[in-house]
Design a protein around this motif. Structure first.
Motif, PDB file in Angstrom:
ATOM      1  N   THR A 101      -6.459   2.988  -0.796  1.00 40.63           N
ATOM      2  CA  THR A 101      -5.341   1.973  -0.400  1.00 40.63           C
ATOM      3  C   THR A 101      -5.875   0.419  -0.965  1.00 40.63           C
ATOM      4  OG1 THR A 101      -4.386   0.976   1.468  1.00 40.63           O
ATOM      5  CG2 THR A 101      -6.848   1.556   1.705  1.00 40.63           C
ATOM      6  N   PHE A 102      -4.965  -0.500  -0.688  1.00 35.24           N
ATOM      7  CA  PHE A 102      -5.291  -1.938  -0.980  1.00 35.24           C
ATOM      8  C   PHE A 102      -4.770  -2.764   0.060  1.00 35.24           C
ATOM      9  CE2 PHE A 102      -1.377  -1.017  -2.926  1.00 35.24           C
ATOM     10  CZ  PHE A 102      -0.344  -2.112  -2.657  1.00 35.24           C
ATOM     11  N   GLN A 103      -5.559  -4.018   0.427  1.00 30.60           N
ATOM     12  CA  GLN A 103      -5.215  -4.752   1.553  1.00 30.60           C
ATOM     13  C   GLN A 103      -3.896  -4.700   2.426  1.00 30.60           C
ATOM     14  OE1 GLN A 103      -6.417  -9.019   1.055  1.00 30.60           O
ATOM     15  NE2 GLN A 103      -5.839  -8.662  -1.150  1.00 30.60           N
ATOM     16  N   SER A 104      -2.884  -5.270   1.670  1.00 25.43           N
ATOM     17  CA  SER A 104      -1.480  -5.390   2.409  1.00 25.43           C
ATOM     18  C   SER A 104      -0.903  -4.118   2.865  1.00 25.43           C
ATOM     19  CB  SER A 104      -0.568  -6.096   1.583  1.00 25.43           C
ATOM     20  OG  SER A 104      -0.341  -5.428   0.252  1.00 25.43           O
ATOM     21  N   VAL A 105      -1.201  -2.934   2.132  1.00 25.95           N
ATOM     22  CA  VAL A 105      -1.171  -1.729   2.492  1.00 25.95           C
ATOM     23  C   VAL A 105      -1.854  -1.020   3.692  1.00 25.95           C
ATOM     24  CG1 VAL A 105      -0.961   0.818   2.099  1.00 25.95           C
ATOM     25  CG2 VAL A 105       0.120  -0.805   0.695  1.00 25.95           C
ATOM     26  N   SER A 106      -3.074  -1.481   3.657  1.00 25.02           N
ATOM     27  CA  SER A 106      -4.118  -1.119   4.944  1.00 25.02           C
ATOM     28  C   SER A 106      -3.695  -2.002   5.913  1.00 25.02           C
ATOM     29  CB  SER A 106      -5.619  -1.760   4.309  1.00 25.02           C
ATOM     30  OG  SER A 106      -5.780  -0.918   3.275  1.00 25.02           O
ATOM     31  N   THR A 107      -2.908  -3.030   5.966  1.00 23.14           N
ATOM     32  CA  THR A 107      -2.444  -3.841   7.148  1.00 23.14           C
ATOM     33  C   THR A 107      -1.439  -3.489   7.757  1.00 23.14           C
ATOM     34  OG1 THR A 107      -4.182  -5.811   6.319  1.00 23.14           O
ATOM     35  CG2 THR A 107      -2.528  -6.213   8.174  1.00 23.14           C
ATOM     36  N   VAL A 108      -0.264  -3.273   6.847  1.00 24.99           N
ATOM     37  CA  VAL A 108       1.011  -3.122   7.281  1.00 24.99           C
ATOM     38  C   VAL A 108       1.449  -1.488   7.576  1.00 24.99           C
ATOM     39  CG1 VAL A 108       3.442  -3.732   7.015  1.00 24.99           C
ATOM     40  CG2 VAL A 108       1.464  -5.286   6.278  1.00 24.99           C
ATOM     41  N   VAL A 109       1.228  -0.859   6.418  1.00 29.20           N
ATOM     42  CA  VAL A 109       1.672   0.486   6.173  1.00 29.20           C
ATOM     43  C   VAL A 109       0.897   1.382   6.756  1.00 29.20           C
ATOM     44  CG1 VAL A 109       2.443   2.227   4.780  1.00 29.20           C
ATOM     45  CG2 VAL A 109       3.054   0.057   4.026  1.00 29.20           C
ATOM     46  N   LEU A 110      -0.561   1.575   6.511  1.00 31.31           N
ATOM     47  CA  LEU A 110      -1.459   2.661   6.809  1.00 31.31           C
ATOM     48  C   LEU A 110      -1.915   2.893   8.197  1.00 31.31           C
ATOM     49  CD1 LEU A 110      -4.184   3.137   4.202  1.00 31.31           C
ATOM     50  CD2 LEU A 110      -2.612   4.680   5.160  1.00 31.31           C
TER      51      LEU A 110
END
Length: 306
Positions: A101-110
């Motif tokens: 993963t990467f940071q914005s996905v880790s915060t919003v999607v995952l």
């Protein structure tokens, strides 16, 4: 020895526990003659008797050879039961999945994806790895989130478009959509030239726009801190803006750009030749649903730009 089957060992253990062939047969759901045949086959395989049969109502006795076989039989039967249970749990979705993963996905999607997976499969083993590399390291992972298409033997599932926004201090840019031409020569802070960033900068260059990059950092907070400090403007994707809670941040202003750069695309990647586990298949389905929800929520949220 290769002719020893688990059913022979199960018969051995059942007889040792029950004391008679008849009771063992009832426990296993076989006829007594079937159990006798299984023990005879086992004795041929090990080369000797595993039970002394006194006859009459007396229980059978395990021979010294039978005791050796029985000890290992119980271990093998326990392992076979554990394997069966593990296979059943795997098929039910309680396996392990490794996700890049990467940071914005880790915060919003995952977070939504993980929560739904854990609600459905409380015992599943979810392992996340946040390390942005270019190209992405997919070989050791089941699934990888990435923000552009890449070559190689990979499957790409596009999840959502992630439009870019200009982030500036209040009053630093004119109200409304900001013409790209205003960014030519302007001091900017930006991501390192990996992932989708090179494509964005090439697109700006095609419009004759060459910002002065004064600082690069992979972390959103570092870039936003420098914008607040007046070092330069930033062009960030909407997921990063949303993750940082900038819609209500009075220290910064968000602007659309005219013409708008092509949005960043968030993809889910996996190796083409890899077979998916049931948990991976379910993760793909949930992620697709979550991405659709988030995209519509952001479109319909009423969040405005200056």
């Amino acid at each position: 020895m290769t002719d020893i089957g688990l059913r022979y060992l199960a018969a051995l253990a059942a007889i040792a526990d029950e004391g008679t062939f008849a009771r063992a047969a009832a426990r296993l759901g076989y006829t007594q003659s079937t159990v006798s045949q299984q023990i005879a086959a086992l004795e041929r395989a090990v080369g000797g008797a595993v039970f002394d049969r006194p006859g009459g109502p007396k229980p059978v006795q395990v021979t010294p050879l039978g005791a050796v076989v029985l000890a290992h039989a119980r271990e093998l039967l326990a392992k076979a039961t554990a394997m069966t249970t593990a296979i059943e749990r795997f098929k039910a979705g309680d396996g392990r999945i490794d996700i890049g993963t990467f940071q914005s996905v880790s915060t919003v999607v995952l977070p939504r994806v993980v929560r739904r997976l854990r609600d459905e499969h409380p015992s599943c083993d979810i392992r996340l790895f946040e390390e942005e590399t270019d190209p992405p390291q997919v070989s050791e992972l089941d699934l990888v989130f990435y923000d552009c298409r890449v070559g190689g033997d990979l499957e790409h599932l596009k999840l959502l478009d992630d439009p870019y926004l200009l982030v500036a201090t209040p009053g630093a840019a004119p109200a409304g959509p900001v013409p790209l031409a205003c960014l030519d020569g302007a001091p900017m802070v930006a991501y390192p030239p990996t992932c989708d960033q090179p494509r964005l900068e090439r697109e700006l260059a095609r419009h004759g726009v060459h910002p002065l990059i004064v600082f690069r950092a992979a972390g959103n907070e570092a870039l936003l801190s420098m914008v607040r400090a007046g070092l330069g403007w930033a062009i960030l994707p909407r997921l990063a803006v949303h993750a940082a809670g900038l819609w209500d941040d009075t220290t910064l202003r968000l602007h659309t750009l005219q013409p708008a750069p092509h949005p960043r695309q968030i993809h889910l990647l996996w190796q083409s030749a890899r077979s998916h586990s049931p948990l991976t298949e379910r993760t793909i389905a949930i992620t697709t649903q979550v991405a659709h929800e988030i995209s519509h929520e952001l479109d319909d949220s009423g969040a405005t730009t200056a």
